[in-house]
Design an enzyme around this catalytic site. Structure first.
Site, PDB file in Angstrom:
ATOM      1  N   GLY A  23     -66.354 -26.411   1.578  1.00 34.79           N
ATOM      2  CA  GLY A  23     -66.760 -26.534   0.699  1.00 34.79           C
ATOM      3  C   GLY A  23     -66.585 -28.004  -0.029  1.00 34.79           C
ATOM      4  N   THR A  34     -59.728 -22.186   4.578  1.00 34.35           N
ATOM      5  CA  THR A  34     -58.282 -22.812   4.149  1.00 34.35           C
ATOM      6  C   THR A  34     -57.154 -21.723   4.562  1.00 34.35           C
ATOM      7  OG1 THR A  34     -59.086 -21.698   2.080  1.00 34.35           O
ATOM      8  CG2 THR A  34     -59.085 -24.146   2.259  1.00 34.35           C
ATOM      9  N   GLY A  68     -55.945 -21.637  -5.560  1.00 34.20           N
ATOM     10  CA  GLY A  68     -55.916 -20.194  -5.161  1.00 34.20           C
ATOM     11  C   GLY A  68     -55.013 -19.496  -4.644  1.00 34.20           C
ATOM     12  N   ARG A  88     -42.918 -24.196  -1.887  1.00 38.60           N
ATOM     13  CA  ARG A  88     -42.829 -23.306  -0.354  1.00 38.60           C
ATOM     14  C   ARG A  88     -43.987 -23.243   0.394  1.00 38.60           C
ATOM     15  NH1 ARG A  88     -40.162 -17.968  -1.946  1.00 38.60           N
ATOM     16  NH2 ARG A  88     -38.180 -18.712  -1.501  1.00 38.60           N
ATOM     17  N   ILE A  89     -44.091 -23.607   1.647  1.00 40.41           N
ATOM     18  CA  ILE A  89     -45.099 -23.523   2.463  1.00 40.41           C
ATOM     19  C   ILE A  89     -45.400 -22.114   2.912  1.00 40.41           C
ATOM     20  CG2 ILE A  89     -46.094 -24.457   4.424  1.00 40.41           C
ATOM     21  CD1 ILE A  89     -46.034 -26.356   2.164  1.00 40.41           C
ATOM     22  N   ASN A 110     -47.610 -20.945   4.773  1.00 38.72           N
ATOM     23  CA  ASN A 110     -47.832 -20.581   6.507  1.00 38.72           C
ATOM     24  C   ASN A 110     -47.861 -22.071   6.979  1.00 38.72           C
ATOM     25  OD1 ASN A 110     -49.242 -20.583   9.030  1.00 38.72           O
ATOM     26  ND2 ASN A 110     -50.154 -18.620   8.301  1.00 38.72           N
ATOM     27  N   LYS A 135     -46.851 -24.658  -4.372  1.00 37.92           N
ATOM     28  CA  LYS A 135     -47.669 -25.567  -5.186  1.00 37.92           C
ATOM     29  C   LYS A 135     -49.027 -25.649  -4.998  1.00 37.92           C
ATOM     30  CE  LYS A 135     -43.886 -28.395  -6.905  1.00 37.92           C
ATOM     31  NZ  LYS A 135     -43.390 -29.613  -6.872  1.00 37.92           N
ATOM     32  N   GLU A 187     -55.542 -30.084  -1.550  1.00 37.96           N
ATOM     33  CA  GLU A 187     -56.211 -31.464  -1.861  1.00 37.96           C
ATOM     34  C   GLU A 187     -55.298 -32.553  -1.896  1.00 37.96           C
ATOM     35  OE1 GLU A 187     -59.276 -30.338  -5.575  1.00 37.96           O
ATOM     36  OE2 GLU A 187     -57.704 -28.610  -5.205  1.00 37.96           O
TER      37      GLU A 187
END
Ligand code: MOS
Length: 697
Positions: free
Chosen positions: A238, A466, A507, A583-584, A586, A656, A660
């Site tokens: 999108g 995503t 999200g 923190r990531i 995945n 965070k 984008e």
């Protein structure tokens, strides 16, 4: 402070739950929704940029075999609300931009619908249109606010005085082009209006948010939310263009209401996507930066001119990142708009930050050159201790670490000198910073239920490709203290609890927070031995919100560029990004977001440009043969890395948002590398051969 989840499932490289269905082709997208005996709708678009429809002759179209109905401004139903003029389809004879929908055909097949649309004869009273953006227009105006509710203008200190007295200054104008989002999956809606049903309207819509889409439709048609169901399990991208509903969703609904009981499919063509689903406004950015001899900024100012449409205002917040990015005692940001006879602009990946970090990050490179200071070092010297705009401390800010880590990985210290030549190729390197605000939306609810020996989490979230299908179970699992495999997540349907838009990289932050509240509530109520049917819900409003810190993700992008000395051909063999994005959740899906953003930034630097033809008032490119985007062959060694960042202020996940930031700063890094390679300073995107060739050494 928030109690951060103990990461067990979080941080794991889990494969996409929807991957197999997509690879096998069993994942159904909106246009493919299996429905009984569908009809097909096709819009007729205005061929003048401004004027009035004086006559519509539908006789030839209606005479075609298989045409069910032709809706025109005189036959279409009257909408409950025409306040939003993008949504007020077929409600008046006025033509506000070329490509606006002036009639709609519904037919037995898509082929007949298209043929009939071609056969509708429309007569216009054409008026002169005005569609040229320029800084010297006398009708530029200041909007009340810019996108995301930011102030239109800000000022601190005296920029002019600092510019007059500083050791070094840069004052230049930079421009970014018009861009179209162009997700792979064209916008589409399958609509069913069954007046006798409990829920009379069902929309299978390709959207970044089923609940926001439902709200828009309810407002326009005067329906109650209980009367409408929006379903969207899968989206083929999108980039913001599915973040709010566009006119075609209203048209599909209108078509369905014209043939009750019969599902109607409306799929936009790639060509129609260049007028009907938004785009990023071109921007003109005047930058002023001033520094002392050590490189400390004395002033930074950005004055932005951009466009909106005459019928609906959209104000890109291009100046916003300049407000908080670097320390400087004197600063100014302004936004002015021209309201033109053009399609309605809207969100595109990192609205504000993406175009708004182009001018400033190139200007800083120019300043570094003037001062003879390394551009990495110049940025480090202007690191603000607190948010310069609000005075608040950062929740965490690791831009300096991103710059240092990127420089190390990239081999910045050993970079070639300016105008370095290897055979026929001029080689240069460039750097730029990235930033994106860490957001959480106000509304979202999650329900967690124990069902047949496993946990089911329901929330009306959207997965644009995503990774929501995959990361939400990881978050719920850690919040419940179980394995991710033991959690089933159900998303993409208004039957599930209300969820915010998949936009603003918010999200995961938002839906994840709601899931954590629901999981904690579940454990409080039912402990660790729940019974079948036990259920708890959590609202994101119950998640602790931090008002005392300024929260952003940061990054640094490094580009190596090679420019052919004879032809001006530009290659980008290396593009490295290092991000501090919390923190990531995945690594697999996050890397894909970073790399996708960087690829889109590369595309912005070298390829994308919706060339505007003012004579007819429309974009001259209408497909992916003409609207160039970076493809595999354009991407070299592209790497995304991230810091192990601990941020206890943003949310329980410590995340965070990663959707984008990858596009932010990329184009500036490429342009800065082109300058280092060639000595040519390109200030207008994209960097095409014609902008380089005349000036190559
Ligand atoms: Mo993104 S442009 O916030 O959908």
């Amino acid at each position: 402070m928030t109690e951060l989840l103990e990461p067990r499932a979080i941080g794991r490289d889990m494969v996409r739950r929807d991957g197999e269905a997509k690879v096998r082709g069993t994942a159904t997208y909106a246009i493919e929704t299996p429905v009984e005996d569908p009809a097909y709708a096709h819009p007729v678009q205005a061929t003048v940029a401004r004027g009035r429809v004086t006559a519509v002759d539908t006789s030839a179209a209606e005479a075609l075999d298989g045409v069910l109905v032709v809706l025109t401004p005189s036959t279409a139903e009257r909408l409950a609300s025409v306040e939003d003029r993008e949504y007020a389809v077929l409600q008046s004879d006025e033509v506000d931009f070329r490509g606006q929908v002036v009639a709609l055909v519904v037919a037995e097949t898509s082929e007949v619908a298209r043929q009939a649309a071609d056969a509708v004869r429309i007569t216009y009273a054409e008026q002169p249109h005005d569609s040229t953006l320029a800084v010297d227009r006398d009708d530029l105006y200041a909007p009340e606010q810019v996108n995301a509710g930011h102030e239109t203008d800000t000022a601190q200190g005296d920029v002019a005085a600092a510019m007059a007295t500083a050791h070094a200054t840069v004052e230049q104008t930079y421009t970014t082009a018009m861009y179209h989002n162009n997700p792979l999956e064209p916008h589409a809606t399958t609509a069913l209006w069954d007046p006798a049903a409990d829920v009379p309207l069902t929309l299978w819509d390709s959207t970044q948010g089923v609940h926001p889409s439902r709200s828009a439709v309810c407002g326009v048609f005067g329906l109650e939310e209980e009367q409408v169901r929006v379903v969207c399990p899968f989206v083929g991208g999108g980039f913001g263009s599915k973040g709010n509903a566009h006119a075609h969703v209203m048209l599909a609904t209108m078509a369905a209401r014209a043939v009750p009981g019969r599902p109607v499919k409306l799929g936009l063509t790639r060509q129609q996507m260049f007028t009907l689903v938004g785009y990023r406004t071109p921007t003109i950015q005047k930058l002023q930066v001033a520094a002392d001899r050590t490189g400390r900024l004395q002033a930074i100012a950005i004055d932005v001119v951009e466009q909106t449409s005459r019928i609906k205002e959209y104000a890109e917040q291009t100046g916003v990142p300049t407000r908080m990015m670097y320390a400087s005692p004197n600063r100014r940001t302004t936004h002015r708009l021209a309201a033109l006879d053009v399609p309605v602009p809207s969100w595109m990946r990192a609205p504000g930050e993406c175009p708004g970090m182009f001018g400033p990050e190139v200007a800083l490179d120019e300043l570094a050159d003037t001062l003879g200071i390394d551009p990495v070092e110049l940025r480090i010297r202007n690191e603000p201790g607190v948010d310069p705009e609000t005075g608040k401390p950062w929740s965490s800010r690791n831009l300096v670490q991103c710059l240092r880590e990127g420089a190390r990985r990239f081999g910045w210290a050993d970079r070639p000198p300016p105008l370095h030549r290897e055979g026929a190729w001029l080689v240069g390197t460039g750097v730029a910073s990235s930033v994106y605000p860490t957001m959480r939306q106000a509304t979202s609810t999650a329900v967690i239920r124990y069902e047949d020996g496993r946990y089911v989490a329901e929330i009306g979230a959207a997965d644009l490709g995503t990774g929501a299908w995959t990361v939400l179970p990881q978050i719920a699992a850690d919040a419940l203290g179980v394995d991710a495999e033991d959690v089933e997540v159900r998303i993409g349907d208004t039957r599930y609890p209300v969820a915010s838009v998949a936009g603003g990289s918010s999200g995961t932050n938002t839906w994840g927070s709601a899931l954590v509240v629901a999981a904690r509530e579940f454990r409080t109520k039912f402990g660790h031995a729940p019974a079948d049917g036990d259920e708890a819900s959590g609202d994101v409003d119950q998640a602790s919100t931090d008002e005392d810190h300024s929260a952003y993700a940061f990054g640094a992008q490094f580009a190596e560029v090679r420019v052919h000395a004879d032809t001006g051909e530009i290659r980008v063999p290396r593009l490295y990004g290092v991000f501090g994005a919390g923190r990531i959740i995945n690594p697999r899906t996050a890397r894909s977001q970073f790399l996708g953003g960087m690829t889109m930034g590369l595309s912005m630097a070298l390829h994308e440009n919706s060339v505007w033809d003012d004579r007819i008032g429309q974009v001259a490119k209408h497909d992916l043969a003409e609207y160039h985007v970076s493809v595999n062959a354009d991407v070299g060694d592209m790497q995304a890395h991230w810091l192990d960042e601990h941020d206890p202020y943003v949310n329980a996940m410590g995340s965070k948002g990663v959707g984008e930031i990858g596009i932010v700063g990329t184009a500036a890094a490429v342009v800065n590398a082109v300058h280092r390679a060639t000595g040519v300073r390109v200030r207008d995107l994209p960097v095409t051969l014609d902008r380089l060739l005349p000036a190559l050494p």
